[in-house]
Design a protein around this motif. Structure first.
Motif, PDB file in Angstrom:
ATOM      1  N   PHE A  37      10.202   4.562   7.170  1.00 49.41           N
ATOM      2  CA  PHE A  37       9.234   3.725   7.884  1.00 49.41           C
ATOM      3  C   PHE A  37       8.054   3.343   6.982  1.00 49.41           C
ATOM      4  O   PHE A  37       7.622   2.186   6.938  1.00 49.41           O
ATOM      5  N   VAL A  38       7.579   4.344   6.211  1.00 48.99           N
ATOM      6  CA  VAL A  38       6.453   4.064   5.302  1.00 48.99           C
ATOM      7  C   VAL A  38       6.865   3.081   4.219  1.00 48.99           C
ATOM      8  O   VAL A  38       6.109   2.164   3.860  1.00 48.99           O
ATOM      9  N   ALA A  39       8.096   3.265   3.694  1.00 46.39           N
ATOM     10  CA  ALA A  39       8.569   2.351   2.651  1.00 46.39           C
ATOM     11  C   ALA A  39       8.666   0.926   3.183  1.00 46.39           C
ATOM     12  O   ALA A  39       8.294  -0.043   2.516  1.00 46.39           O
ATOM     13  N   MET A  40       9.185   0.801   4.409  1.00 46.77           N
ATOM     14  CA  MET A  40       9.313  -0.539   5.001  1.00 46.77           C
ATOM     15  C   MET A  40       7.932  -1.136   5.286  1.00 46.77           C
ATOM     16  O   MET A  40       7.721  -2.348   5.148  1.00 46.77           O
ATOM     17  N   LEU A  41       7.015  -0.253   5.680  1.00 50.33           N
ATOM     18  CA  LEU A  41       5.679  -0.741   6.028  1.00 50.33           C
ATOM     19  C   LEU A  41       4.857  -1.084   4.794  1.00 50.33           C
ATOM     20  O   LEU A  41       3.983  -1.956   4.819  1.00 50.33           O
ATOM     21  N   SER A  42       5.122  -0.374   3.644  1.00 54.03           N
ATOM     22  CA  SER A  42       4.304  -0.574   2.444  1.00 54.03           C
ATOM     23  C   SER A  42       4.531  -1.927   1.798  1.00 54.03           C
ATOM     24  O   SER A  42       3.649  -2.440   1.107  1.00 54.03           O
ATOM     25  N   VAL A  43       5.725  -2.507   2.005  1.00 56.36           N
ATOM     26  CA  VAL A  43       6.011  -3.808   1.377  1.00 56.36           C
ATOM     27  C   VAL A  43       5.056  -4.892   1.889  1.00 56.36           C
ATOM     28  O   VAL A  43       4.387  -5.567   1.097  1.00 56.36           O
ATOM     29  N   PRO A  44       4.958  -5.066   3.210  1.00 54.15           N
ATOM     30  CA  PRO A  44       3.994  -6.090   3.670  1.00 54.15           C
ATOM     31  C   PRO A  44       2.546  -5.676   3.437  1.00 54.15           C
ATOM     32  O   PRO A  44       1.692  -6.527   3.194  1.00 54.15           O
ATOM     33  N   LEU A  45       2.277  -4.338   3.496  1.00 53.03           N
ATOM     34  CA  LEU A  45       0.889  -3.900   3.291  1.00 53.03           C
ATOM     35  C   LEU A  45       0.438  -4.098   1.847  1.00 53.03           C
ATOM     36  O   LEU A  45      -0.740  -4.330   1.582  1.00 53.03           O
ATOM     37  N   GLN A  46       1.413  -4.006   0.895  1.00 51.64           N
ATOM     38  CA  GLN A  46       1.041  -4.154  -0.512  1.00 51.64           C
ATOM     39  C   GLN A  46       0.466  -5.533  -0.787  1.00 51.64           C
ATOM     40  O   GLN A  46      -0.446  -5.690  -1.588  1.00 51.64           O
ATOM     41  N   SER A  47       1.046  -6.531  -0.110  1.00 49.03           N
ATOM     42  CA  SER A  47       0.555  -7.886  -0.342  1.00 49.03           C
ATOM     43  C   SER A  47      -0.845  -8.087   0.202  1.00 49.03           C
ATOM     44  O   SER A  47      -1.602  -8.920  -0.293  1.00 49.03           O
ATOM     45  N   SER A  48      -1.223  -7.291   1.186  1.00 51.62           N
ATOM     46  CA  SER A  48      -2.539  -7.485   1.791  1.00 51.62           C
ATOM     47  C   SER A  48      -3.577  -6.488   1.280  1.00 51.62           C
ATOM     48  O   SER A  48      -4.768  -6.747   1.366  1.00 51.62           O
ATOM     49  N   ILE A  49      -3.165  -5.325   0.753  1.00 54.24           N
ATOM     50  CA  ILE A  49      -4.116  -4.302   0.311  1.00 54.24           C
ATOM     51  C   ILE A  49      -3.973  -4.018  -1.187  1.00 54.24           C
ATOM     52  O   ILE A  49      -4.907  -4.192  -1.961  1.00 54.24           O
TER      53      ILE A  49
END
Length: 633
Positions: free
Chosen positions: A180-192
């Protein structure tokens, strides 16, 4: 992701540990409750010693509890009353024994097939995961005391099944969290993460290129946006500060250039008339003079010499402050250098009745490698200072060797006098520029206060330090150390005496040699023309370079004495035109520069313009004669 892994693992382990403890306690409680039921149901059978009903009741109650491997009932006399063995029942089923119901009632048959025979114990519990067993004793009582005790032994397979479930659950939870964290980190990386990485990349580019006009154009309303705004604001301040520094640097460089220009002009404007004064004084000295005229001439020459020393001191201070002072590497004759300084002041010391002692240690070598001019300048300043402030007694110039290591030689020079000395509170400022011990000293002894300051800086620029020890009315001692290169025999250059003797023996040639003097100062014109006439040369004069070029086209000359600073056309331009626009042999006519500028690089500038030689104003007439004859013969 790593933090998520730790958090999910820790929470899952805590949950499993709590659930395991609850499950274990319930397992023990349920087993105790079963033992209590068995005990209560068999109170009457035990009291009446009817073991068949007790055996039946025990087998029936334990038949549905497969985790119970052994069961036993003890009577109040602590005798084994009934017994149940899961192993015995399993063997009977495996061997297809038909009379299984009767066998469950046969205590002796079950005892013979049991693993262990329980010993009697009252109200005891033993739980062991390692041995995979739970052992419980539960007794029943009435008003007369204990009636019976039930023993149950259970395996812990269900507990191990529970632990296996925990492990599976732990793996599933942690894996799910990581996924879940890996899937969530992809979109979060672009924003943070990406804006932060871009910020780090931009900072690296700015640091590398030193370009503080770069900005990050990413408009955001969150914390990252605030960080970017702060970063851009910091760059704006740095850029503004850099502009201020660049402006200050330009102002400083402009001021330094103005200072250099001022010194060049001052040098030219002062040294040129001094040259005339000193030259005329020398010419006058060659005439017949009465005693009064000779005395006045001596005062005149002394004043001119003093004025020249002041100007040279100011130029030296300027060179030192601008960092343009360079030191030479030549052989220094230690004894000759010191003795020549003493000889220079001999008239003054004899007049005062002072005794000067030169004390050079035996281990000081005759030669060292360093800058002889600057060493002599330091010692002259210190010695002339000692002579000036000493009225009786002696002055000692001493040299000792301090260290000799790896072709380096450190010498300590000291100048000790028995003069007026310096008060203690003045010692700290005596080396400051334009500072003397007191106003009274300035009025009484004169001087600019530059000599000690220049000496101190010359010593420090050569890696040493100038020290002072002084006591009022007892005298002062200045001493310093300088490290020289050790002298090697092959470095010794032939003495210049031979050349000087050769020059001095040259007699004036015929007056067929003609010299053009290009000079705008009338006094210097008069001086040089008189000298040339005295030496037997024909001469002509031009007030500037433009007139000189016209005269060259009309007359034949063997040498040009060229001043460099003149109106209409200076000496550099005139020389370049002669070298490029005239035909042979005028194109190669010898040209000697005469300049009053004492700034570094003046000689190189004259050579670059095409001049053959160089003489600085004010000059000694012998030096000028030597150069003139060397280029006309």
């Amino acid at each position: 992701m790593f933090v998520s892994l730790i958090a999910s693992s820790f929470s899952t382990i805590l949950f499993c540990a709590y659930d395991f403890d609850q499950y274990k306690q319930k397992y023990i409680d349920d087993t105790k409750q079963l033992a209590k039921i068995i005990g209560d149901n068999n109170d009457a059978s035990v009291e009446l010693q009817q073991y068949i009903p007790a055996q039946r009741n025990l087998s029936e109650l334990l038949a549905d509890n497969t985790q119970i491997t052994t069961g036993a009932i003890f009577d109040k006399e602590q005798r084994l009353f009934a017994f149940y063995s899961l192993k015995a029942i399993s063997l009977a089923k495996k061997d297809s024994i038909l009379n299984l119901k009767n066998l469950t009632l046969d205590k002796d048959w079950q005892l013979s097939h049991a693993n262990t025979i329980p010993s009697y114990s009252q109200n005891d519990t033993n739980f062991s995961l390692i041995e995979n067993i739970l052992q419980i004793y539960v007794s029943t009582f009435d008003e007369n005391g204990r009636i019976n005790t039930v023993y149950l032994e259970a395996d812990l397979n269900t507990i191990w099944d529970r632990l296996t479930t925990y492990l599976i659950m732990f793996t599933i939870i942690v894996s799910s969290v990581l996924l879940f964290v890996a899937m969530l980190s992809v979109p979060l990386q672009s924003s943070i993460s990406k804006p932060i990485l871009d910020l780090e990349k931009t900072a690296h580019i700015i640091s590398k290129k030193k370009d503080y006009s770069i900005r990050i154009n990413d408009k955001r309303e969150d914390e990252i946006g605030l960080l970017i705004d702060a970063f851009n604001e910091m760059l704006s301040k740095i850029e503004l500060q850099n502009e201020s520094l660049i402006h200050a640097k330009e102002v400083a460089e402009s001021s330094a250039k103005a200072k250099q220009d001022f010194l060049a002009n001052m040098s030219h404007e002062i040294r040129t008339p001094i040259n005339g004064v000193m030259g005329m004084a020398e010419l006058l000295n060659d005439t017949l003079l009465n005693d009064e005229q000779y005395h006045l001439l001596k005062v005149l020459r002394g004043s001119a010499d003093h004025l020249l020393v002041v100007i040279n001191d100011i130029l030296d201070i300027s060179k030192i402050e601008s960092g343009k002072l360079e030191f030479e590497k030549k052989e220094i004759q230690v004894y000759d250098t010191l003795s020549s300084i003493i000889e220079t002041h001999k008239v003054e010391t004899d007049k005062k009745g002072l005794n000067t002692i030169l004390d050079i240690a035996k281990d000081v070598p005759k030669y060292v490698i360093g800058d002889p001019v600057r060493l002599k300048q330091i010692l002259i300043n210190l010695y002339s200072n000692a002579v000036k402030f000493t009225f009786n007694g002696s002055i000692i110039i001493a040299v000792v060797k301090v260290e000799n290591n790896q072709n380096k030689l450190t010498l300590r020079f000291s100048v000790k006098d028995s003069g007026i000395g310096i008060e203690k509170e003045k010692l700290g400022s005596i080396f400051d520029s334009f500072t003397q011990a007191s106003n009274e000293t300035t009025r009484k002894f004169g001087g600019t206060g530059l000599g000690l300051s220049i000496s101190k800086q010359l010593v420090e620029l050569q890696g040493g330090k100038l020290h002072l020890e002084s006591t009022p009315n007892l005298g002062s001692t200045f001493y310093f150390e300088i490290t020289f290169d050790e002298f090697i025999e092959k470095n010794l250059t032939p003495p210049q005496i031979t050349k000087a003797k050769k020059t001095s023996t040259i007699k004036p040639t015929s007056i067929t040699k003609s010299i053009l003097l290009v000079e705008d100062n009338e006094v210097n014109q008069m001086l040089v023309l008189r000298l040339l006439k005295k030496w037997g040369y024909k001469s002509d004069v031009a007030d500037n370079g433009l007139i000189a070029l016209k005269k060259l086209k009309e007359h034949k000359y063997d040498l040009i004495l060229m001043d460099v600073h003149m109106p209409e056309m200076d000496g550099y331009t005139a020389t370049k035109k002669i070298r490029t626009e005239f035909e042979e042999p005028l194109k190669s006519i010898p040209i000697i520069a005469m300049t009053a500028s004492a700034l570094k690089g003046e000689f190189e500038r004259c050579k670059e313009a095409g001049m053959n030689d160089y003489i600085s104003k004010p000059f000694k007439k012998d030096n000028l004669e030597e150069k003139v004859r060397s280029h006309t013969n």
